[in-house]
Design a protein around this motif. Structure first.
Motif, PDB file in Angstrom:
ATOM      1  N   SER A 148      59.098  82.208  42.671  1.00 59.95           N
ATOM      2  CA  SER A 148      60.402  82.395  43.122  1.00 59.95           C
ATOM      3  C   SER A 148      61.289  81.566  41.584  1.00 59.95           C
ATOM      4  CB  SER A 148      60.447  81.117  44.285  1.00 59.95           C
ATOM      5  OG  SER A 148      59.693  80.285  43.987  1.00 59.95           O
ATOM      6  N   ARG A 149      60.606  80.636  41.214  1.00 63.43           N
ATOM      7  CA  ARG A 149      61.310  79.794  39.960  1.00 63.43           C
ATOM      8  C   ARG A 149      61.455  80.981  38.941  1.00 63.43           C
ATOM      9  NH1 ARG A 149      57.003  77.283  36.268  1.00 63.43           N
ATOM     10  NH2 ARG A 149      56.525  79.416  35.721  1.00 63.43           N
TER      11      ARG A 149
ATOM     12  N   TRP B 121      58.373  71.771  52.466  1.00 63.37           N
ATOM     13  CA  TRP B 121      58.964  72.022  51.306  1.00 63.37           C
ATOM     14  C   TRP B 121      58.983  73.590  50.720  1.00 63.37           C
ATOM     15  CZ3 TRP B 121      57.376  67.056  48.611  1.00 63.37           C
ATOM     16  CH2 TRP B 121      57.817  66.008  49.255  1.00 63.37           C
ATOM     17  N   GLU B 122      57.615  73.882  50.541  1.00 67.60           N
ATOM     18  CA  GLU B 122      57.159  75.224  50.029  1.00 67.60           C
ATOM     19  C   GLU B 122      57.834  76.327  50.877  1.00 67.60           C
ATOM     20  OE1 GLU B 122      53.195  75.584  48.702  1.00 67.60           O
ATOM     21  OE2 GLU B 122      53.385  73.766  47.390  1.00 67.60           O
ATOM     22  N   GLU B 123      57.422  76.063  52.291  1.00 70.41           N
ATOM     23  CA  GLU B 123      57.782  77.108  53.195  1.00 70.41           C
ATOM     24  C   GLU B 123      59.434  77.275  53.171  1.00 70.41           C
ATOM     25  OE1 GLU B 123      58.019  80.011  55.582  1.00 70.41           O
ATOM     26  OE2 GLU B 123      55.911  79.392  54.781  1.00 70.41           O
TER      27      GLU B 123
ATOM     28  N   LEU C 233      56.232  76.551  42.462  1.00 68.52           N
ATOM     29  CA  LEU C 233      56.366  78.064  42.886  1.00 68.52           C
ATOM     30  C   LEU C 233      56.844  79.180  41.953  1.00 68.52           C
ATOM     31  CD1 LEU C 233      58.422  76.947  46.352  1.00 68.52           C
ATOM     32  CD2 LEU C 233      55.769  77.410  46.098  1.00 68.52           C
TER      33      LEU C 233
ATOM     34  N   CYS D 150      62.169  75.142  42.775  1.00 68.71           N
ATOM     35  CA  CYS D 150      60.891  75.784  42.742  1.00 68.71           C
ATOM     36  C   CYS D 150      59.884  75.349  41.483  1.00 68.71           C
ATOM     37  CB  CYS D 150      61.057  77.481  42.561  1.00 68.71           C
ATOM     38  SG  CYS D 150      62.261  78.067  43.677  1.00 68.71           S
TER      39      CYS D 150
ATOM     40  N   ASN E 293      60.147  79.120  50.184  1.00 64.35           N
ATOM     41  CA  ASN E 293      59.564  80.516  50.308  1.00 64.35           C
ATOM     42  C   ASN E 293      60.492  81.317  51.203  1.00 64.35           C
ATOM     43  OD1 ASN E 293      57.579  80.383  48.218  1.00 64.35           O
ATOM     44  ND2 ASN E 293      56.002  79.504  49.802  1.00 64.35           N
TER      45      ASN E 293
ATOM     46  N   LEU F  45      58.365  72.435  42.471  1.00 63.91           N
ATOM     47  CA  LEU F  45      57.219  72.593  43.624  1.00 63.91           C
ATOM     48  C   LEU F  45      56.128  73.455  43.005  1.00 63.91           C
ATOM     49  CD1 LEU F  45      59.504  73.102  46.573  1.00 63.91           C
ATOM     50  CD2 LEU F  45      58.065  70.951  45.969  1.00 63.91           C
TER      51      LEU F  45
ATOM     52  N   ARG G 270      54.927  68.729  51.374  1.00 66.67           N
ATOM     53  CA  ARG G 270      54.830  69.633  50.402  1.00 66.67           C
ATOM     54  C   ARG G 270      54.857  71.145  51.135  1.00 66.67           C
ATOM     55  NH1 ARG G 270      54.657  70.095  45.110  1.00 66.67           N
ATOM     56  NH2 ARG G 270      54.398  68.005  44.716  1.00 66.67           N
TER      57      ARG G 270
END
Length: 1645
Positions: A528-529, A478-480, A525, A520, A483, A523, A475
């Motif tokens: 960003s979403r 993925w997030e990185e 986020l 996004c 981002n 996840l 995770r």
């Protein structure tokens, strides 16, 4: 050898032979070496070069005998041939070299395969070991190693170690070879440390070194600025380097982490705008190669971006692509004149302007538009370059080009565009794939964990935790990744989206943005979403559309700042992207003050569809972004003119929606689809989890709040999108409505309070639809078993009552009506809420509202009373009552009173069941109250619950009885008394106490108060054109009617229910209160009320006392008891009553087994005396004249007084035993005052038909009747009562006086009735007060007096109280007035009455002469005679002769009475009296002259008869009696002489005057007088002749004779009348002509 000859033919043959040998693998190692040497010589001699190459190739490929030096020599040979002058040889050699290199490495791979089974210990290589330490390698590997090492050396322009004999070498070829080796045999480098070492130590530095010119070079910078001339980048090398780099990164990334970082950074730099166009294109192609490998990108991210102090390579790549794209739009590529700015515009004008006109696409047919991006005047075509997902490069493959190629316009852009798309596609599919795996694993593991097998539990937990760790790590990656890339991606994609003119490209961009947003979201986020969603949203809306939601989000500001471009064409109103877009719709922007219109392009619609798609498929991950999505959709829907229809679905509005909305056919066909997707979007909310659903609801609510803010203060159409969608969402989530009901309805209630009517209307529509749907939905468990839910659903309906807008309330009520119609039977505990809604309608809320609410109530009363819990019945009563009090619509109030009657009927019919249920409920509540330790509080508490229900009903009706509107009061009053009458028997006996005190008397108090304070202003008309009768034209008069009704009703209940009320204990107190009310009503200044009060008084006085035991009927009780308003005998009712206390029994108490409680006589008497006191107070107050008078003074009416007086006889019957003089006195005062009251001239024609008729008014009749009753009672009464006679005489005589002197009513000026102008009654003129014609009454009273006197003359009290004197005194008045009496009949009656009374009274008087009781009567009598006979009044001129004679006869009768009844008894009579009589007769005999007659009548008018009678009586009295006393004789003689003297004087005067007057006639009076005197003389002489001679005094004769000469003198008079009278006077003198007898005897001749 053959080859050694160097003869071409031989050489060819030999080479062919050698090749054949080799192909049969018969060449040994040494032979091979020799062959190579031989080939070398041939090469050096430039013979058969192609054959040579062929041979080398065959030699090396068929077997592995050639090694080491030989191999190197063979390779060098090929290289040498490559650099010959001959093109064919060159190319063939190049191909051979490539193949040979491949063969070398293939051998090594094969060798490795063979040795794979033998596991060898790898020998660690020292970091900086000698280049030649290849001892560890196997033979083939060694060759490969040497070859690769030398290739690096050659490229680097160093001498080779192994390939000895190289003469020349090109870098491009070397790089190509390196690339092919690296690309084809990556495993070699990865498995062998020696090779890896080479990569690190030789290849990478080499590449970096060769890149340097590219890095340093800046396009367009002048050479002078840098100290040394910069080497220009060389396309072939650069391109090959990039290819090598691609391979290195792709294959050996894991080995060369740091180096790759450098390479990637270089690549990024090559994209800079100041690099040559071709370099940028090639760099983009290289980057594209990575973009299609998500795993590689993932590694970048892990290795660089996630490490501290490391370049954020992945982020840089993405950002670089973004900047690259942006730079392309800003700097038109040089070398392509078409896109330089000015030319570009003209050019566009030529080739591209046609399609800008939206209509031409498709219609033109021939014109097709190139897909392209256009931004701020820069137009870049989109080229189709690769299939999606593969990086097929164009320029990286141009190995034969030496000069940099011209890059077609748009190529770089297209590649960069595809990079982005592939990047997004790769990342999202990779991450989502992994996410999916993790989620499924999680599910399976959790399922296993929850399985019951004990043993496996440990390991499960273990695996779960491992998995968790793994997931956390993944995770993070993925997030990185997201981002790192989202900002750049978003910037680039937004720009491209703005610039795109091609539907397919737009679709791809939107798809990329959508997948990123969804990723996004998954996840978590949020920023960003939201940013991606914002981008799509912005794309959906027209350019520069002001939408706050989008502008506030961080993402938007971020992307705007970093990539906005300042200072470009300022003139343009909006990005030029518009020009290439087909405008499909024009609409109004959704703003507080819309300025102008906005246009939607097909791209906007495309974006909108993406947005819908996003919301539909990824709703679960949107969370707070719902707000963005929905806000945008709302605006689009608004611009497209979609309006909500029923159920919340949006439908295209009608064309009428305003001139501003223009839709092309293209979008018209789309609209239903869009509207459908919109609906499906919200339908799919049923699949969201609870949290997501809450997000959606919250977003809709806040959107709606914004719409509400916007709609404040203006009345334009608001946006109803949010409300409509809240409704839709609510409807599809009905199965879990509880979780969203409160926020949903709470918000809708706010909407309902909005000042904008359209907004409110939809809020209410949504709310009511939800409530109705909620109630009809098939819940599990059903609503009937889930009361909490039912109340929850109904609650908002109740809350709507707090909203004041009538339209909302109307919706609310319509909803109630529909609920009743569909669910009425199953409301159960919801009834109080529903009824509460109806009851909450206030008076000021308009007619239609009240009407609708009332419709609901009617429905309830007609259909649902039996289905609702009995505890709600009281609410129904309250609500029905409240409608009665509404003053908007009279009919409703009246109908609601009807409903109350129906309700009471229902109570009556269902009495038993209701009572049982209420008692049960009461017991339960009592228990609860005791447990809580509180007192049970309900109205009318001590009464049983069923009775309380009745009392509430009565109380409600009681309130309505004091409503401001007369019609309502009337109807309510009638209903109240009817229902108490008809159903009162159901009440417990004790409850009657409450009914009397709390309901009836309370009502009377309020009515009395309202009536006395009511307004006296005239009401002009009753609303509309209704005329109001004058008897109801003021509020006061209207209240009067109510008071009348109420008092009558209460009195009737007292009368009919007395058998119930009397045993209550405080009956006498109640009786007093009732009497008090009757009294105040009777004394009210309103004729109608006061009269009615007396009627009620009469009614309660006619009450029969309860049946005594002695005369109790033997019949069964039920039928015979006087329960007046029982409808039909009870025994005959269809349903027998089994109440514990049934009516039968209750009645039985009063008339069966034990006798009813007989109220002791005393108490009864007390009641009657209370009534007498009330009567007296009413009488004395009402008849007392007011102190001052003005127009408004109230004077009681005749009917009232009549009724008042008529009550007395009935009342008297009950109190006669104790009736004493005082009471009689009181009565007398009242009778007298009542009679004195005048009437108004308006009323007089009705009371008195005309003045001339002698009629008694009913009041006068009543007064006389009252006295008659008394008189009869005294007659038969005991002795002590008889002392009342004189008082009655007094009373009657007072009335007699009225004949001449009508009574005064205070200071009031009354007109005589004859003068009242009632023939021309003017409406509204101030009424005159007319005194009644009292004559008939007085005369009747007089007759009564005479009658009574005849009966009671000898009565002791009558004698003692000098009644006779009073009678005479009273009669003296009319007698003295005579002609001046108001009515002629009066004095005539007075005379006849006097004569009658005297005929009875004189004997009595004579009888009591000695007692002196009559002494004072005689003078009175004398005066009376005097006044009558010598009246001062003059007869009227019009009196006829006959009348006069009749009147004279009456006078004569009086004189006769004197001569017959008085004079003969002179000795019993006081002397003075006799003297007076004599004087009077004397006077009558001469003075009775009357003046003012015509000469013709004169002889009659002189009352000759009367005079004669007087004379005669006088003379008779003088002469015929033996004179008893000298005095008497003297009196009579005196009288005669006076008379004669007087005659003499008159005659003398007449003669004198006659003589003097000459021819003139004398005055009339004098003539009359003389005539009278003459007549008197003749009468006198007649009388003297009749008298006994001895009684006549000689003196008298002398005086008579002395008249003769005077008479003779009169003969000369001229008046014929006098003459005829003279004749008559002279004739009697003949009797004196005879000489006296003595004379005759003395001197007889």
């Amino acid at each position: 050898m053959g080859c050694g000859t160097k003869e071409p033919k031989i050489t060819q043959l030999c080479l062919a032979a050698i090749q054949r040998l080799m192909s049969h693998e018969v060449v040994s190692e040494t032979a091979a070496g020799n062959i190579i040497n031989m080939l070398w010589q041939l090469m050096e001699n430039s013979l058969e070069e192609l054959k040579l190459l062929q041979t080398v190739l065959v030699l090396l490929t068929t077997n592995t005998v050639v090694h080491d030096e030989a191999l190197s020599k063979a390779i060098v040979l090929c290289f040498r041939l490559h650099f010959t002058k001959d093109n064919i040889t060159n190319n063939t050699a190049a191909a051979t070299v490539r193949q040979v290199v491949t063969v070398v490495f293939e051998r090594m791979v094969a060798e490795d395969e063979r040795h794979r089974d033998i596991i060898e210990q790898p020998i660690l290589v020292q970091g900086n070991s000698n280049r030649r330490s290849v001892s560890t390698l196997k033979p083939c590997a060694k060759d490969a190693y040497m070859l690769f090492q030398d290739l690096c050396q050659l490229v680097n322009a160093d001498a080779p170690y192994w390939l000895v004999g190289m003469t020349e070498m090109t870098r491009t070829f070397g790089l190509e070879l390196l690339e092919s080796v690296l690309n084809d045999f990556p495993q070699v480098f990865l498995q062998h440390q020696e090779f890896s070492f080479l990569l690190k130590e030789r290849v990478c530095p080499l590449v970096i070194k060769l890149f340097s010119p590219n890095i340093k070079f800046r396009q367009g910078s002048s050479t002078s600025s840098s100290p040394a001339p910069v080497e220009k980048p060389y396309f072939p090398i650069c391109m090959r380097l990039l290819r090598v780099v691609s391979v290195l990164i792709k294959q050996f990334y894991s080995l060369l982490v740091t180096e790759c970082e450098i390479f990637l950074s270089l690549l990024v730099k090559f994209l800079d705008a100041d690099k040559p166009q071709w370099l940028r294109a090639v760099a983009v192609e290289s980057i594209h190669r990575f973009c299609v490998q998500p795993q590689l990108l993932r590694s970048f991210c892990q290795s660089y971006d996630m490490k501290q102090h490391s370049t954020k390579v992945f982020r840089d790549i993405v950002n670089a692509l973004g900047s690259f794209i942006q730079s392309l739009f800003l700097v038109p590529p040089t070398g392509n004149p078409a896109t330089s700015n000015q030319a570009g515009n003209n050019n566009l004008g030529g080739s591209v302007s046609a399609p800008a006109n939206s209509g031409m696409v498709g219609i033109g047919g021939g014109v097709t538009l190139l897909p392209a991006f256009e931004y701020r005047g820069t137009w870049i075509p989109i080229l189709t370059i690769t299939v999606q997902g593969s990086a097929k490069a164009t320029y990286l493959e141009m190995l034969d080009k030496v000069e940099p190629p011209t890059i077609p316009e748009g190529y770089a852009m297209s590649v960069a565009f595809h990079c982005l798309l592939d990047l997004v596609r790769g990342i999202t599919s990779m991450i989502e794939g992994e996410l999916g795996e993790v989620e499924t694993e999680c599910q399976t593991t959790t399922e296993e964990a929850s399985s019951p097998t004990q043993s496996s539990e440990q390991q499960d937990l273990q695996s779960t935790s491992d998995q968790m760790d793994k997931e956390i790590v993944s995770r993070a990656v993925w997030e990185e990744m997201v981002n790192a890339c989202w900002c750049g991606l978003l910037a680039a994609l937004s720009l491209l989206l703005d610039a795109s003119t091609d539907e397919a490209a737009t679709e791809n961009i939107l798809k990329a943005e959508l997948t990123m947003a969804a990723l996004c979201g998954r996840l978590g986020l949020v920023t960003s979403r939201d940013a991606f969603i914002t981008a799509i949203c912005k794309g959906s809306l027209p350019p520069h559309y002001a939408l706050t939601v989008l502008n506030t989000t961080t993402a938007a500001t971020l992307s705007n700042k970093s990539y906005s471009v300042q200072g470009q064409s300022v003139m343009m109103i909006s990005p030029s992207s518009e020009s290439h877009q087909q405008v499909v719709a024009v609409g109004q922007p959704l703003a507080v003050q819309p300025q102008g219109t906005v246009m939607l392009t097909s791209k906007n619609i495309q974006c909108m569809r993406t947005l819908l798609n996003l919301a539909h498929c990824h709703g679960a991950v949107l969370g707070t972004s719902w707000q963005l999505v929905l806000a945008t959709l709302q605006h689009l829907v608004w611009i497209l003119g979609l309006k909500p229809s029923s159920g919340g679905a949006l439908k295209p509005g009608r064309a009428v929606e305003g001139p501003s909305t223009v839709l092309t056919t293209a979008v018209m066909t789309d609209l239903p689809v869009i509207s459908n997707i919109l609906s499906r979007l919200f339908e799919s909310s049923q699949y969201l989890d609870d949290v997501s659903l809450h997000h959606l609801i919250n977003a809709l609510c806040s959107l709606s709040l914004e719409a509400m803010d916007m709609a404040y203060g203006n009345n334009k159409e608001p946006s109803l999108f949010a409300v409509a969608k809240l409704l839709e969402t609510g409807l599809v989530n009905m199965h879990r409505i509880e979780i969203l009901w409160r926020p949903l309805t709470g918000h809708l209630l706010e909407v309902c309070q909005h000042p904008n009517s359209r907004m409110r209307e939809w809020g209410a529509e949504a709310l009511t639809s939800l409530i109705k749907a909620g109630l009809t939905f098939n819940h599990d468990p059903p609503l009937s078993q889930n009361q909490r839910l039912q109340l929850l659903l109904l609650n908002p309906l109740k809350e709507m009552s707090n909203i004041n807008h009538p339209d909302i309330r109307l919706k609310q009520l319509e909803c109630v009506l529909q609920i009743l119609q569909s669910q009425g039977d199953s409301l159960g505990p919801g009834w109080p809420l529903v009824l509460g809604v109806m009851g909450a309608i206030r008076n000021d809320q308009g007619e239609s509202l009240i009407r609708t609410a009332f419709q609901c109530l009617q429905l309830v009363v007609t259909d649902f009373l039996p289905t609702m819990p009995c505890t709600c019945l009281q609410i129904v009563v309250d609500v029905a009552g409240s409608f009665g009090l509404h003053n908007q619509e009279l009919n409703i109030s009246l109908t609601s009173i009807g409903l109350l009657w129906n309700i009471s009927d229902y109570f009556f019919q269902r009495g038993e069941t209701i009572e049982k249920e209420l008692n049960k409920e009461e017991a339960a509540q009592q228990k609860q109250a005791e447990e809580k330790g509180v007192v049970l509080n309900r109205p009318f508490h001590p009464a049983p619950p069923f009775d309380c229900l009745w009392l509430c009903l009565y109380a409600k009706l009681g309130e309505l009885c004091v409503d401001p509107r007369p019609a309502v009061r009337k109807s309510a009053g009638q209903t109240l008394f009817s229902t108490i009458g008809a159903h009162g028997t159901l009440l417990q006996h004790s409850t009657w106490h409450t009914v009397i005190w709390k309901v009836l008397f309370h009502l009377l108090d309020r009515v009395r108060e309202s009536s006395t304070t009511a307004d006296k202003e005239k009401i002009e008309s009753g609303g509309g054109n209704i005329l109001i009768h004058h008897s109801r034209d003021t509020a006061e008069k209207q209240w009067a009617e109510t008071w009348v009704l109420t008092l009558a009703g209460v009195a009737r209940i007292f009368n009919t229910r007395r058998y119930l009320l009397q045993p209550l204990g405080d009956f006498s107190r109640a009786w007093d209160v009732l009497l008090d009310h009757i009294q105040s009503a009777a004394l009210s200044k309103n004729n109608e009320v006061s009269l009615a009060a007396l009627k009620s008084f009469q009614e309660i006085l006619q009450i029969v006392s309860p049946v005594r035991d002695s005369d109790k009927p033997e019949t069964p009780p039920v039928v015979n008891v006087p329960v007046p308003v029982l409808i039909g005998p009870i025994s005959g009712m269809s349903r027998p009553f089994v109440r514990t206390d049934s009516i039968g029994e209750r009645l039985g108490r009063y008339s069966s087994s034990e006798p009813p409680i007989v109220t002791d006589e005393l108490e009864d008497l007390n009641l009657w005396w209370a009534a007498w006191n009330t009567w007296y107070r009413i009488g004395s107050e009402s008849t007392k004249p007011p102190v001052t008078f003005d127009k408004l003074t109230f004077i009681p009416s005749q009917p009232f007084l009549t009724a008042l007086i008529q009550i007395f006889p009935a009342l008297y019957q009950h109190i006669k035993t104790g009736f004493n003089m005082d009471d009689l006195q009181k009565l007398g005062v009242i009778l007298h005052s009542a009679i004195s009251v005048p009437i108004s001239s308006d009323a007089s024609p009705f009371i008195l038909p005309s003045y001339t008729e002698a009629v008694l008014t009913s009041l006068q009749e009543a007064v006389l009747t009252a006295l008659d009753v008394l008189q009869k009672a005294i007659c038969v009464g005991p002795e002590n009562m008889q002392i009342m006679y004189p008082a009655i005489f007094d009373q009657l005589l007072a009335f007699v006086e009225f004949s001449c002197k009508p009574p005064q009513y205070g200071q009031l000026e009354t007109k005589h009735i004859a003068n009242a102008k009632y023939n021309q009654i003017q409406l509204f003129a101030p009424a005159e007060w007319v005194a009644l014609n009292y004559v008939p009454f007085a005369e009747r009273s007089l007759e009564v007096v005479v009658d009574l006197y005849q009966k009671t003359a000898c009565h002791k009290a009558v004698v003692n109280e000098k009644v006779l004197q009073y009678i005479i005194k009273t009669l003296r008045v009319p007698l003295s007035l005579k002609y001046s009496c108001p009515s002629e009949s009066t004095w005539k009656l007075a005379v006849s009455s006097l004569l009658k009374v005297l005929s009875i009274g004189l004997p009595v008087a004579r009888q009591h002469a000695s007692s002196g009781k009559f002494d004072s009567m005689w003078p009175e009598l004398a005066n009376t005679f005097e006044d009558f006979l010598f009246t001062k009044s003059i007869p009227p001129d019009n009196l006829s002769i006959q009348e006069f004679q009749r009147n004279e006869n009456i006078d004569v009768e009086v004189v006769q009475l004197i001569s017959n009844e008085i004079l003969p008894y002179a000795n019993f009579i006081p002397k003075e009296f006799v003297g007076q009589i004599m004087t009077m007769l004397n006077k009558g005999s001469i003075h009775s002259q009357s003046s003012s007659f015509t000469e013709a009548e004169i002889d009659i008018r002189l009352r000759e008869e009367f005079s004669k009678m007087c004379f005669e009586t006088l003379l008779q009295f003088s002469f015929s009696n033996k004179v008893t006393t000298p005095q008497e004789g003297y009196i009579s003689r005196m009288a005669l002489s006076v008379l004669l003297k007087r005659s003499q004087d008159v005659l003398h005067r007449y003669i004198e005057d006659e003589r003097l007057s000459g021819k003139c006639p004398l005055p009339r009076q004098q003539v009359t007088e003389i005539i009278f005197v003459l007549k008197a003389v003749s009468t006198l002489i007649d009388s003297l002749k009749k008298t006994q001679p001895e009684n006549v005094d000689g003196n008298t004769w002398a005086q008579v004779i002395a008249l003769y000469p005077t008479l003779v003198e009169c003969i000369t008079c001229s008046s014929s009348e006098v003459c005829s009278a003279l004749k008559e006077a002279l004739v009697p003198f003949k009797d004196f002509m005879q000489p006296p007898a003595s004379r005759v005897q003395n001197g007889e001749s």
